[in-house]
Motif scaffolding. Structure first.
Motif, PDB file in Angstrom:
ATOM      1  N   GLY A  10       0.811  -1.195   0.000  1.00  0.00           N
ATOM      2  CA  GLY A  10       0.000   0.000   0.000  1.00  0.00           C
ATOM      3  C   GLY A  10       0.847   1.248   0.000  1.00  0.00           C
ATOM      4  O   GLY A  10       2.057   1.193  -0.226  1.00  0.00           O
ATOM      5  N   LEU A  11       0.208   2.352   0.268  1.00  0.00           N
ATOM      6  CA  LEU A  11       0.863   3.655   0.322  1.00  0.00           C
ATOM      7  C   LEU A  11       1.054   4.057   1.771  1.00  0.00           C
ATOM      8  O   LEU A  11       0.111   4.021   2.566  1.00  0.00           O
ATOM      9  CB  LEU A  11       0.023   4.701  -0.414  1.00  0.00           C
ATOM     10  CG  LEU A  11       0.506   6.150  -0.355  1.00  0.00           C
ATOM     11  CD1 LEU A  11       1.855   6.292  -1.039  1.00  0.00           C
ATOM     12  CD2 LEU A  11      -0.528   7.067  -0.995  1.00  0.00           C
ATOM     13  N   VAL A  12       2.267   4.445   2.119  1.00  0.00           N
ATOM     14  CA  VAL A  12       2.577   4.832   3.487  1.00  0.00           C
ATOM     15  C   VAL A  12       3.577   5.979   3.459  1.00  0.00           C
ATOM     16  O   VAL A  12       4.381   6.095   2.536  1.00  0.00           O
ATOM     17  CB  VAL A  12       3.129   3.628   4.285  1.00  0.00           C
ATOM     18  CG1 VAL A  12       4.457   3.157   3.697  1.00  0.00           C
ATOM     19  CG2 VAL A  12       3.267   3.953   5.756  1.00  0.00           C
ATOM     20  N   GLN A  13       3.517   6.824   4.462  1.00  0.00           N
ATOM     21  CA  GLN A  13       4.478   7.906   4.581  1.00  0.00           C
ATOM     22  C   GLN A  13       5.806   7.403   5.117  1.00  0.00           C
ATOM     23  O   GLN A  13       5.870   6.381   5.811  1.00  0.00           O
ATOM     24  CB  GLN A  13       3.948   9.000   5.512  1.00  0.00           C
ATOM     25  CG  GLN A  13       2.784   9.795   4.956  1.00  0.00           C
ATOM     26  CD  GLN A  13       2.367  10.918   5.874  1.00  0.00           C
ATOM     27  OE1 GLN A  13       2.295  10.747   7.094  1.00  0.00           O
ATOM     28  NE2 GLN A  13       2.091  12.081   5.303  1.00  0.00           N
ATOM     29  N   ALA A  14       6.864   8.108   4.780  1.00  0.00           N
ATOM     30  CA  ALA A  14       8.177   7.764   5.301  1.00  0.00           C
ATOM     31  C   ALA A  14       8.135   7.696   6.828  1.00  0.00           C
ATOM     32  O   ALA A  14       7.538   8.550   7.480  1.00  0.00           O
ATOM     33  CB  ALA A  14       9.215   8.782   4.843  1.00  0.00           C
ATOM     34  N   GLY A  15       8.768   6.668   7.361  1.00  0.00           N
ATOM     35  CA  GLY A  15       8.752   6.438   8.793  1.00  0.00           C
ATOM     36  C   GLY A  15       7.641   5.524   9.252  1.00  0.00           C
ATOM     37  O   GLY A  15       7.649   5.074  10.410  1.00  0.00           O
ATOM     38  N   GLY A  16       6.712   5.230   8.372  1.00  0.00           N
ATOM     39  CA  GLY A  16       5.607   4.364   8.713  1.00  0.00           C
ATOM     40  C   GLY A  16       5.953   2.897   8.578  1.00  0.00           C
ATOM     41  O   GLY A  16       7.087   2.527   8.284  1.00  0.00           O
ATOM     42  N   SER A  17       4.949   2.064   8.782  1.00  0.00           N
ATOM     43  CA  SER A  17       5.148   0.619   8.784  1.00  0.00           C
ATOM     44  C   SER A  17       4.094  -0.079   7.940  1.00  0.00           C
ATOM     45  O   SER A  17       2.965   0.403   7.780  1.00  0.00           O
ATOM     46  CB  SER A  17       5.075   0.064  10.211  1.00  0.00           C
ATOM     47  OG  SER A  17       6.086   0.601  11.036  1.00  0.00           O
ATOM     48  N   LEU A  18       4.469  -1.207   7.414  1.00  0.00           N
ATOM     49  CA  LEU A  18       3.568  -2.113   6.720  1.00  0.00           C
ATOM     50  C   LEU A  18       3.965  -3.536   7.054  1.00  0.00           C
ATOM     51  O   LEU A  18       5.129  -3.803   7.347  1.00  0.00           O
ATOM     52  CB  LEU A  18       3.627  -1.927   5.198  1.00  0.00           C
ATOM     53  CG  LEU A  18       2.986  -0.688   4.583  1.00  0.00           C
ATOM     54  CD1 LEU A  18       3.332  -0.625   3.100  1.00  0.00           C
ATOM     55  CD2 LEU A  18       1.481  -0.713   4.770  1.00  0.00           C
TER      56      LEU A  18
END
Length: 127
Positions: A10-18
């Motif tokens: 998916g789409l996530v901002q820098a620093g985020g998690s998946l």
């Protein structure tokens, strides 16, 4: 035969998690090492992480070491890739595949030793 289906991108901002999941099929899933690979636009496919058939031994590319964690649940026939502190350079299509050698003690980085590739799941990390 073992087949893999990736999900969780998916789409996530820098620093985020998946957390990516790779669902396998076939009775022999639990006897093979599994690997995660990725391919960015215009780039060659590269090794990301691997895990032995027992789930005890793991290996990581230097670029993701300390941020990504690979794990597996042989009861669920699923391998996971927990991705933390994501960076824009992590943007790629992520694939999972199985080692063609059963019960290899340590996962290999060599993608030529993997087979039964999944269709891939897109991970996009925004700045």
């Amino acid at each position: 035969q073992v087949q893999a289906v990736e999900s969780g991108g998916g789409l996530v901002q820098a620093g985020g998690s998946l957390r990516l999941s790779c669902a396998g099929s076939g009775r022999s899933f639990g006897t093979y090492a599994m690997g995660w690979f990725r391919q960015a636009p215009g780039q060659e496919r590269e090794f990301v992480a691997g895990i032995s058939w027992t789930g005890v031994s793991t290996a990581y590319a230097d670029s993701v070491s300390g941020r990504f964690t690979i794990s597996r649940d042989n009861v669920k026939n699923t391998v996971y890739l927990q991705m933390n502190n994501l960076k824009p350079e992590d943007t790629a299509v992520y694939y999972c595949a199985r080692d063609w050698v059963e019960m290899r003690p340590e996962p290999t980085h060599d993608q030529s030793e993997y087979t039964s590739w999944g269709q891939g799941t897109q991970v996009t990390v925004s700045s």
